[in-house]
Design a protein around this motif. Structure first.
Motif, PDB file in Angstrom:
ATOM      1  N   ALA A   1       0.831  -1.199   0.000  1.00  0.00           N
ATOM      2  CA  ALA A   1       0.000   0.000   0.000  1.00  0.00           C
ATOM      3  C   ALA A   1       0.867   1.251   0.000  1.00  0.00           C
ATOM      4  CB  ALA A   1      -0.919   0.008   1.213  1.00  0.00           C
ATOM      5  N   HIS A   2       0.329   2.337  -0.584  1.00  0.00           N
ATOM      6  CA  HIS A   2       0.918   3.666  -0.489  1.00  0.00           C
ATOM      7  C   HIS A   2       0.001   4.504   0.387  1.00  0.00           C
ATOM      8  CE1 HIS A   2       3.360   3.325  -4.521  1.00  0.00           C
ATOM      9  NE2 HIS A   2       3.554   2.306  -3.702  1.00  0.00           N
ATOM     10  N   GLN A   3       0.271   5.794   0.466  1.00  0.00           N
ATOM     11  CA  GLN A   3      -0.598   6.663   1.247  1.00  0.00           C
ATOM     12  C   GLN A   3      -1.875   6.973   0.473  1.00  0.00           C
ATOM     13  OE1 GLN A   3       2.147   7.538  -0.247  1.00  0.00           O
ATOM     14  NE2 GLN A   3       1.929   9.557  -1.238  1.00  0.00           N
ATOM     15  N   GLU A   4      -2.886   7.435   1.208  1.00  0.00           N
ATOM     16  CA  GLU A   4      -4.151   7.817   0.587  1.00  0.00           C
ATOM     17  C   GLU A   4      -3.919   8.926  -0.435  1.00  0.00           C
ATOM     18  OE1 GLU A   4      -8.222   9.948   2.131  1.00  0.00           O
ATOM     19  OE2 GLU A   4      -7.426   8.294   3.359  1.00  0.00           O
ATOM     20  N   GLY A   5      -4.554   8.812  -1.595  1.00  0.00           N
ATOM     21  CA  GLY A   5      -4.405   9.805  -2.648  1.00  0.00           C
ATOM     22  C   GLY A   5      -3.283   9.508  -3.629  1.00  0.00           C
ATOM     23  N   ALA A   6      -2.535   8.431  -3.399  1.00  0.00           N
ATOM     24  CA  ALA A   6      -1.434   8.068  -4.296  1.00  0.00           C
ATOM     25  C   ALA A   6      -1.976   7.595  -5.646  1.00  0.00           C
ATOM     26  CB  ALA A   6      -0.583   6.980  -3.656  1.00  0.00           C
ATOM     27  N   ASP A   7      -1.101   7.533  -6.633  1.00  0.00           N
ATOM     28  CA  ASP A   7      -1.479   7.060  -7.963  1.00  0.00           C
ATOM     29  C   ASP A   7      -1.783   5.562  -7.880  1.00  0.00           C
ATOM     30  OD1 ASP A   7      -1.772   6.359 -10.590  1.00  0.00           O
ATOM     31  OD2 ASP A   7       0.236   6.954 -11.222  1.00  0.00           O
ATOM     32  N   PRO A   8      -3.024   5.143  -8.149  1.00  0.00           N
ATOM     33  CA  PRO A   8      -3.370   3.718  -8.021  1.00  0.00           C
ATOM     34  C   PRO A   8      -2.569   2.831  -8.967  1.00  0.00           C
ATOM     35  CG  PRO A   8      -5.143   4.941  -9.093  1.00  0.00           C
ATOM     36  CD  PRO A   8      -4.186   5.946  -8.555  1.00  0.00           C
ATOM     37  N   ALA A   9      -2.247   3.339 -10.149  1.00  0.00           N
ATOM     38  CA  ALA A   9      -1.466   2.543 -11.097  1.00  0.00           C
ATOM     39  C   ALA A   9      -0.090   2.224 -10.516  1.00  0.00           C
ATOM     40  CB  ALA A   9      -1.339   3.281 -12.428  1.00  0.00           C
ATOM     41  N   ALA A  10       0.507   3.213  -9.828  1.00  0.00           N
ATOM     42  CA  ALA A  10       1.830   3.007  -9.221  1.00  0.00           C
ATOM     43  C   ALA A  10       1.763   1.971  -8.101  1.00  0.00           C
ATOM     44  CB  ALA A  10       2.358   4.333  -8.683  1.00  0.00           C
ATOM     45  N   VAL A  11       0.673   2.002  -7.332  1.00  0.00           N
ATOM     46  CA  VAL A  11       0.505   1.042  -6.244  1.00  0.00           C
ATOM     47  C   VAL A  11       0.432  -0.382  -6.795  1.00  0.00           C
ATOM     48  CG1 VAL A  11      -0.940   0.299  -4.318  1.00  0.00           C
ATOM     49  CG2 VAL A  11      -0.702   2.733  -4.824  1.00  0.00           C
ATOM     50  N   LEU A  12      -0.378  -0.564  -7.825  1.00  0.00           N
ATOM     51  CA  LEU A  12      -0.531  -1.908  -8.380  1.00  0.00           C
ATOM     52  C   LEU A  12       0.748  -2.363  -9.084  1.00  0.00           C
ATOM     53  CD1 LEU A  12      -4.217  -1.913  -9.693  1.00  0.00           C
ATOM     54  CD2 LEU A  12      -3.291  -2.304  -7.395  1.00  0.00           C
ATOM     55  N   TYR A  13       1.454  -1.429  -9.711  1.00  0.00           N
ATOM     56  CA  TYR A  13       2.749  -1.770 -10.332  1.00  0.00           C
ATOM     57  C   TYR A  13       3.697  -2.308  -9.255  1.00  0.00           C
ATOM     58  CZ  TYR A  13       6.926  -1.247 -13.244  1.00  0.00           C
ATOM     59  OH  TYR A  13       8.084  -1.491 -13.970  1.00  0.00           O
ATOM     60  N   ASP A  14       3.776  -1.578  -8.117  1.00  0.00           N
ATOM     61  CA  ASP A  14       4.651  -2.018  -7.029  1.00  0.00           C
ATOM     62  C   ASP A  14       4.179  -3.350  -6.445  1.00  0.00           C
ATOM     63  OD1 ASP A  14       6.111   0.247  -7.401  1.00  0.00           O
ATOM     64  OD2 ASP A  14       5.376   1.301  -5.607  1.00  0.00           O
ATOM     65  N   GLY A  15       2.873  -3.529  -6.371  1.00  0.00           N
ATOM     66  CA  GLY A  15       2.343  -4.774  -5.836  1.00  0.00           C
ATOM     67  C   GLY A  15       2.716  -5.973  -6.699  1.00  0.00           C
ATOM     68  N   ILE A  16       2.615  -5.802  -8.004  1.00  0.00           N
ATOM     69  CA  ILE A  16       2.964  -6.897  -8.919  1.00  0.00           C
ATOM     70  C   ILE A  16       4.460  -7.178  -8.854  1.00  0.00           C
ATOM     71  CG2 ILE A  16       3.043  -7.590 -11.348  1.00  0.00           C
ATOM     72  CD1 ILE A  16       0.468  -5.868 -11.698  1.00  0.00           C
ATOM     73  N   GLU A  17       5.280  -6.117  -8.822  1.00  0.00           N
ATOM     74  CA  GLU A  17       6.728  -6.313  -8.704  1.00  0.00           C
ATOM     75  C   GLU A  17       7.083  -7.034  -7.408  1.00  0.00           C
ATOM     76  OE1 GLU A  17       9.005  -2.711  -9.387  1.00  0.00           O
ATOM     77  OE2 GLU A  17       9.376  -3.485 -11.409  1.00  0.00           O
ATOM     78  N   ALA A  18       6.400  -6.667  -6.324  1.00  0.00           N
ATOM     79  CA  ALA A  18       6.643  -7.337  -5.042  1.00  0.00           C
ATOM     80  C   ALA A  18       6.242  -8.805  -5.119  1.00  0.00           C
ATOM     81  CB  ALA A  18       5.859  -6.630  -3.935  1.00  0.00           C
ATOM     82  N   GLY A  19       5.150  -9.081  -5.802  1.00  0.00           N
ATOM     83  CA  GLY A  19       4.706 -10.456  -5.973  1.00  0.00           C
ATOM     84  C   GLY A  19       5.713 -11.291  -6.745  1.00  0.00           C
ATOM     85  N   ILE A  20       6.289 -10.678  -7.771  1.00  0.00           N
ATOM     86  CA  ILE A  20       7.307 -11.379  -8.565  1.00  0.00           C
ATOM     87  C   ILE A  20       8.552 -11.628  -7.716  1.00  0.00           C
ATOM     88  CG2 ILE A  20       8.845 -11.177 -10.559  1.00  0.00           C
ATOM     89  CD1 ILE A  20       6.635  -9.469 -11.897  1.00  0.00           C
ATOM     90  N   ALA A  21       9.000 -10.580  -7.006  1.00  0.00           N
ATOM     91  CA  ALA A  21      10.219 -10.688  -6.204  1.00  0.00           C
ATOM     92  C   ALA A  21      10.082 -11.716  -5.080  1.00  0.00           C
ATOM     93  CB  ALA A  21      10.574  -9.323  -5.619  1.00  0.00           C
ATOM     94  N   ARG A  22       8.898 -11.801  -4.496  1.00  0.00           N
ATOM     95  CA  ARG A  22       8.683 -12.715  -3.367  1.00  0.00           C
ATOM     96  C   ARG A  22       8.251 -14.110  -3.809  1.00  0.00           C
ATOM     97  NH1 ARG A  22       5.217  -8.715   0.720  1.00  0.00           N
ATOM     98  NH2 ARG A  22       6.485  -6.838   0.351  1.00  0.00           N
ATOM     99  N   GLY A  23       7.984 -14.265  -5.094  1.00  0.00           N
ATOM    100  CA  GLY A  23       7.595 -15.573  -5.611  1.00  0.00           C
ATOM    101  C   GLY A  23       6.231 -16.036  -5.138  1.00  0.00           C
TER     102      GLY A  23
END
Length: 345
Positions: free
Chosen positions: A197-219
């Motif tokens: 998660a990011h802070q409230e009001g953050a760019d939702p696309a950026a949040v999901l991009y980071d979430g997917i990258e985290a998912g890849i990195a953590r397997g």
């Protein structure tokens, strides 16, 4: 004095019994919720369908029974058409089904139920299973309007995957609604999965991009992405949702692998306009129909598939964590047409 003491003692005993019973009920409720969360207490799929469609079935059964008690053939089929429309099967679909049945009129109610079952299943053909992929992660995007049960659906879906032995990560892409991030984090804690998660009001696309990258990195096996609720008439927000999907594809080409549209079953035919908009903008691949147990409009399942070619993949049949059920078209139709004895014919 003796009589007064006896009365006081009796009152104390009664109050104590009531208190003990209340405590017992609370303990039972807590135990049931704990067992459910652990997957140790569940309701059979068939029973849930049967109970969850009670209101829709009651309305439809009355019309089927009346088909053979009064009126001409024309009046009887008009009554059936009205009943199907009332169950939110959809006007066009209801007319098509009645036309099929008129071509070979049933001689009795049991035959009519059999014919109606076949007509409904005919309009619900296709694949209803959730997407899967051999590589990690499987990325699901969950969309829908506010109030449809979207965040709760994500939590329950994460629980389902955990019960299957899969690792799950949630991405809090609803940065617009106050408290939405915290609500998803509470679900993450409840089912034991991490939340990006990011802070409230953050760019939702950026949040999901980071979430997917985290998912890849953590397997992890599954990444479930939340989005802000929006009405289909809000063109700017719908366009933003299209941008979110494009950015997700940059994080992992080919994703999202499943776009689940959460619809509130109680809104009936309004669900079709929502389905149309979300399918056009983000390519919705399936529907999660919530609150099906609280409406007589369960026929919308048929309408969404027959008129929008969107399969209902999951349905909500209650408030429990295990009440998000895999949709089974045959179990659904059988429960819809079941008699009091539980038989669909």
């Amino acid at each position: 004095m003796l009589e007064t003491s006896w009365v006081i003692a009796a009152l104390v005993a009664i109050v104590g019994s009531i208190g003990a019973f209340a405590i017992f009920r609370v303990i039972r409720k807590v135990d049931a919720e704990t067992l459910t969360a652990r997957g140790e207490l569940s309701v059979p799929e068939g029973a849930s369908f049967l109970a969850g469609l009670g209101k829709t079935r009651a309305a439809l059964s009355g019309a089927l029974a009346r088909m053979f008690t009064s009126g001409s053939d024309t009046e009887r089929f008009e009554a059936l058409e009205e009943a199907l429309i009332g169950a939110d099967v959809g006007v066009r679909t209801a007319m098509d089904i009645v036309s099929d049945l008129q071509a070979s009129p049933a001689a009795d109610e049991a035959t009519l139920r059999t014919q109606l079952r076949e007509a409904l299943l005919k309009r619900m053909s296709g694949e209803y299973a959730l997407a899967s992929r051999p590589d990690k992660p499987l990325v699901l995007l969950v969309v829908g309007v506010n109030g449809s049960g979207k965040t709760t659906t994500i939590g329950k879906l994460a629980h389902r995957y955990k019960q299957e032995g899969k690792s799950v990560l949630l991405a809090a892409g609803d940065t617009f609604r106050a408290g939405a991030i915290e609500q998803l984090q509470v679900w993450g804690e409840r089912v034991g999965v991490p939340v990006v998660a990011h802070q409230e009001g953050a760019d939702p696309a950026a949040v999901l991009y980071d979430g997917i990258e985290a998912g890849i990195a953590r397997g992890v096996d599954v990444v479930i992405c939340d989005t802000a609720g929006r009405l289909q008439a809000q063109s700017a927000l719908m366009d933003e949702l299209g941008k979110v999907v494009r950015v997700m594809g940059k994080a992992l080409p080919g994703c999202p692998h499943e776009v689940l549209l959460v619809l509130d079953a109680t809104i009936g035919q309004n669900a079709l306009s929502q389905a149309r908009a979300f399918k056009d903008v983000v390519g919705a691949t399936g529907v999660v129909l919530t609150k099906l147990d609280g409406t007589a409009r369960g026929g919308v399942v048929v309408a969404v598939k027959a008129e929008m070619d969107l399969p209902v993949k999951l349905i909500g049949l209650g408030e429990g964590i295990d009440d998000l059920r895999t949709f089974d078209k045959e179990a659904f139709v059988d429960a819809l047409l079941a008699t009091e004895e539980g038989s669909s014919v």
